[in-house]
Write a protein that holds these residues in place. Structure first.
Motif, PDB file in Angstrom:
ATOM      1  N   TYR A 111       0.824  -1.222   0.000  1.00 52.41           N
ATOM      2  CA  TYR A 111       0.000   0.000   0.000  1.00 52.41           C
ATOM      3  C   TYR A 111       0.860   1.276   0.000  1.00 52.41           C
ATOM      4  O   TYR A 111       0.374   2.348   0.347  1.00 52.41           O
ATOM      5  CB  TYR A 111      -1.010  -0.061   1.163  1.00 52.41           C
ATOM      6  N   HIS A 112       2.115   1.126  -0.412  1.00 45.97           N
ATOM      7  CA  HIS A 112       3.017   2.277  -0.638  1.00 45.97           C
ATOM      8  C   HIS A 112       3.157   3.177   0.581  1.00 45.97           C
ATOM      9  O   HIS A 112       3.099   4.410   0.478  1.00 45.97           O
ATOM     10  CB  HIS A 112       2.535   3.100  -1.845  1.00 45.97           C
ATOM     11  N   ILE A 113       3.322   2.565   1.739  1.00 43.79           N
ATOM     12  CA  ILE A 113       3.470   3.341   2.968  1.00 43.79           C
ATOM     13  C   ILE A 113       4.958   3.501   3.259  1.00 43.79           C
ATOM     14  O   ILE A 113       5.694   2.501   3.272  1.00 43.79           O
ATOM     15  CB  ILE A 113       2.723   2.622   4.123  1.00 43.79           C
ATOM     16  N   ILE A 234       1.348  12.452   7.647  1.00 46.00           N
ATOM     17  CA  ILE A 234       1.268  11.145   8.319  1.00 46.00           C
ATOM     18  C   ILE A 234      -0.138  10.558   8.148  1.00 46.00           C
ATOM     19  O   ILE A 234      -0.302   9.376   7.836  1.00 46.00           O
ATOM     20  CB  ILE A 234       1.649  11.284   9.819  1.00 46.00           C
ATOM     21  N   GLU A 235      -1.150  11.409   8.325  1.00 46.42           N
ATOM     22  CA  GLU A 235      -2.526  10.898   8.193  1.00 46.42           C
ATOM     23  C   GLU A 235      -2.805  10.431   6.766  1.00 46.42           C
ATOM     24  O   GLU A 235      -3.433   9.397   6.559  1.00 46.42           O
ATOM     25  CB  GLU A 235      -3.530  11.980   8.622  1.00 46.42           C
ATOM     26  N   GLU A 236      -2.320  11.204   5.795  1.00 49.91           N
ATOM     27  CA  GLU A 236      -2.645  10.881   4.398  1.00 49.91           C
ATOM     28  C   GLU A 236      -1.799   9.744   3.835  1.00 49.91           C
ATOM     29  O   GLU A 236      -2.276   8.928   3.064  1.00 49.91           O
ATOM     30  CB  GLU A 236      -2.454  12.127   3.524  1.00 49.91           C
ATOM     31  N   GLN A 237      -0.508   9.741   4.219  1.00 42.61           N
ATOM     32  CA  GLN A 237       0.400   8.779   3.564  1.00 42.61           C
ATOM     33  C   GLN A 237       0.613   7.513   4.384  1.00 42.61           C
ATOM     34  O   GLN A 237       1.152   6.541   3.886  1.00 42.61           O
ATOM     35  CB  GLN A 237       1.751   9.443   3.292  1.00 42.61           C
ATOM     36  N   ILE A 238       0.246   7.568   5.669  1.00 41.82           N
ATOM     37  CA  ILE A 238       0.504   6.393   6.523  1.00 41.82           C
ATOM     38  C   ILE A 238      -0.803   5.846   7.116  1.00 41.82           C
ATOM     39  O   ILE A 238      -1.153   4.684   6.900  1.00 41.82           O
ATOM     40  CB  ILE A 238       1.531   6.756   7.623  1.00 41.82           C
ATOM     41  N   VAL A 239      -1.526   6.685   7.854  1.00 43.89           N
ATOM     42  CA  VAL A 239      -2.687   6.167   8.602  1.00 43.89           C
ATOM     43  C   VAL A 239      -3.808   5.722   7.641  1.00 43.89           C
ATOM     44  O   VAL A 239      -4.273   4.577   7.721  1.00 43.89           O
ATOM     45  CB  VAL A 239      -3.222   7.224   9.602  1.00 43.89           C
ATOM     46  N   ALA A 240      -4.222   6.609   6.749  1.00 47.26           N
ATOM     47  CA  ALA A 240      -5.342   6.252   5.859  1.00 47.26           C
ATOM     48  C   ALA A 240      -5.004   5.008   5.028  1.00 47.26           C
ATOM     49  O   ALA A 240      -5.796   4.054   5.003  1.00 47.26           O
ATOM     50  CB  ALA A 240      -5.723   7.442   4.978  1.00 47.26           C
ATOM     51  N   PRO A 241      -3.831   4.946   4.377  1.00 51.86           N
ATOM     52  CA  PRO A 241      -3.575   3.741   3.564  1.00 51.86           C
ATOM     53  C   PRO A 241      -3.401   2.457   4.365  1.00 51.86           C
ATOM     54  O   PRO A 241      -3.798   1.396   3.873  1.00 51.86           O
ATOM     55  CB  PRO A 241      -2.295   4.072   2.784  1.00 51.86           C
ATOM     56  N   ILE A 242      -2.871   2.520   5.591  1.00 54.06           N
ATOM     57  CA  ILE A 242      -2.726   1.240   6.321  1.00 54.06           C
ATOM     58  C   ILE A 242      -4.113   0.737   6.745  1.00 54.06           C
ATOM     59  O   ILE A 242      -4.402  -0.461   6.689  1.00 54.06           O
ATOM     60  CB  ILE A 242      -1.739   1.323   7.523  1.00 54.06           C
ATOM     61  N   LEU A 243      -5.001   1.655   7.114  1.00 51.99           N
ATOM     62  CA  LEU A 243      -6.349   1.223   7.506  1.00 51.99           C
ATOM     63  C   LEU A 243      -7.123   0.698   6.287  1.00 51.99           C
ATOM     64  O   LEU A 243      -7.812  -0.319   6.373  1.00 51.99           O
ATOM     65  CB  LEU A 243      -7.110   2.365   8.195  1.00 51.99           C
ATOM     66  N   GLU A 244      -6.960   1.382   5.159  1.00 54.00           N
ATOM     67  CA  GLU A 244      -7.585   0.909   3.918  1.00 54.00           C
ATOM     68  C   GLU A 244      -7.036  -0.466   3.546  1.00 54.00           C
ATOM     69  O   GLU A 244      -7.770  -1.364   3.146  1.00 54.00           O
ATOM     70  CB  GLU A 244      -7.269   1.880   2.762  1.00 54.00           C
TER      71      GLU A 244
END
Ligand code: AMP
Ligand code: GLY
Length: 408
Positions: A111-113, A234-244
């Protein structure tokens, strides 16, 4: 309203205090807790998942809040939810984000994190061959599974790398060493929406100026102002994609997710995800939370995180851990803990027992003191003043908590 908190350390004591703002102390249970927590709350001698489930079936708590990762990795949340007992903490499948480094790293890549580049090995011999071939140090060697804070070795040379791999179980991850400064961020999520908390910073190493062996954490502070400018990224590139990503993989995450981040010259990168609240960071953060913690838990359980409004005190907090001399190696225990009042800091107990009415040391991290102040220097001054009032033989603590320069 009856609440059960699972765990036995300073984090769980601070959780009990947070619930106690809404719920009668006599309705807050901690399993197993410790002798210090038991001064104010009912501690239950439940030692494993089965005993916890059995107590819950008999006593039907309205909410169970799980502190340590082990229980979540064993599926405590799945079992309690199946019994209709609301449990705050992710499922066993989602907890793999912490219990399997290979799972976490694979997901981050897919997920490109942003995270350290890595190679995962199912077999020690291959890992050994790889580090012999690599020849570029430092390198980070990580155990794949849960290792109670002992699963990460920063190898400065080939000999150390080989030694680290030999000492671990078969599956290991060999990772690029990231340079920068660390910060912790907690995510509150119902699997659909998320909110993030204020930033905090742990001090993992035993010695001042971040020297010596890694520990479970020697102190923490919050907020970390320097990290704010990275929040959106952090919210856009890490948190949102890991939860998705977790949702897309069939294991939606519900609970608190801990993001251990390194702020590098290239921006924030993930060091690790944990499937729970961090310790000692929680002890620094919760006293600043003005929103009801019970409401936060219900927002997670009832899929209402989008409506949750988090309010924080404008103050700062500093948490200093008092440890037994010798920790994180071997240390003697059984020394009386003497507390001279008046003391303004909060005391969160971890490694203490109650022997005939006297608290005695029983663990490496004995207790934490947490003070609030209008800024970090005031909080620090208050907490260090109070440390002189708490004594036990071999008391060890770091004198530089919250003094770190957060620069790349
Ligand atoms: P972890 O248990 O993964 O958080 O690792 C424990 C500590 O090791 C972290 O808090 C960092 O200080 C350090 N660490 C872990 N991974 C790396 C890395 N890739 N580069 C530099 N330091 C790391
Ligand atoms: N403070 C680090 C952790 O909770 O894992």
């Amino acid at each position: 309203m009856k609440v059960l908190i699972v765990g036995s350390g300073g984090r769980e004591h601070s959780l009990a205090e947070a619930f106690a703002k809404d719920i009668k102390k006599s309705d807050i249970y901690v399993a197993p807790g410790n002798g210090g927590i038991a001064l104010d709350y009912k501690c239950l001698p439940l030692r494993n998942k089965e005993e916890i489930i059995s107590w819950c079936k008999d006593n039907r708590p309205d909410l169970v809040m799980v502190g340590p990762e082990q229980y979540l990795a064993e599926g405590l949340s799945n079992s309690l939810n199946a019994e209709g007992i609301p449990c705050v903490g992710p499922s066993q499948e989602a907890a793999k984000i912490e219990s399997s480094k290979i799972f976490a790293k694979t997901l981050m890549t897919k997920y490109h994190i942003p995270t350290a580049s890595y190679v995962a090995f199912e077999d020690k011999d291959q890992a050994l061959a790889y580090v012999r071939y690599m020849g570029k140090y430092p390198l980070v060697i990580k155990a794949n599974g849960l290792a109670a804070g002992k699963g990460v070795i920063i190898a400065e040379n080939q000999k150390q790398a080989e030694y680290a791999i030999q000492a671990l179980e078969n599956k290991v991850v060999v990772e690029e060493y990231l340079k920068g400064w660390e910060v912790s961020l907690f995510v509150i999520t119902d699997g659909k929406d998320f909110k993030t908390t204020i930033f905090s910073q742990d001090h993992k190493q035993l010695g001042e100026n971040d020297t010596g062996p890694n520990t479970g954490g020697m102190g923490a502070f919050a907020p970390v102002k320097e990290a704010e400018s990275y929040r959106k990224q952090i919210e856009e590139q890490i948190v949102a994609p890991i939860l998705e990503g977790l949702k897309a993989e069939g294991c939606p995450y519900k609970g608190f997710l801990y993001c251990g981040l390194m702020i590098t010259e290239e921006g924030p990168k993930v060091l690790e995800f944990n499937c729970r609240l961090g310790d000692p960071e929680t002890q620094a953060i919760l006293p600043l939370l003005q929103t009801s913690f019970t409401e936060v838990c219900y927002a997670i359980l009832n899929n209402k995180v989008s409506d949750l409004k988090l309010e924080w005190s404008p103050q700062s907090s500093v948490c200093v851990v008092l440890a037994s001399q010798g920790y994180p190696g071997t240390f003697p225990t059984g020394f009386p803990v003497i507390i001279n009042s008046p003391i303004t800091s909060k005391i969160f107990f971890a490694g203490v027992e109650n022997k005939d009415g006297q608290l005695i040391t029983s663990g490496g991290r004995v207790l934490s003191l947490v003070a609030l102040g209008k800024n970090l220097s005031e909080a620090r001054r208050k907490v260090y003043q109070d440390i002189n009032k708490v004594n036990f033989t071999g008391k060890y603590f770091r004198r530089d908590i919250s003094l770190r320069k957060n620069k790349c």
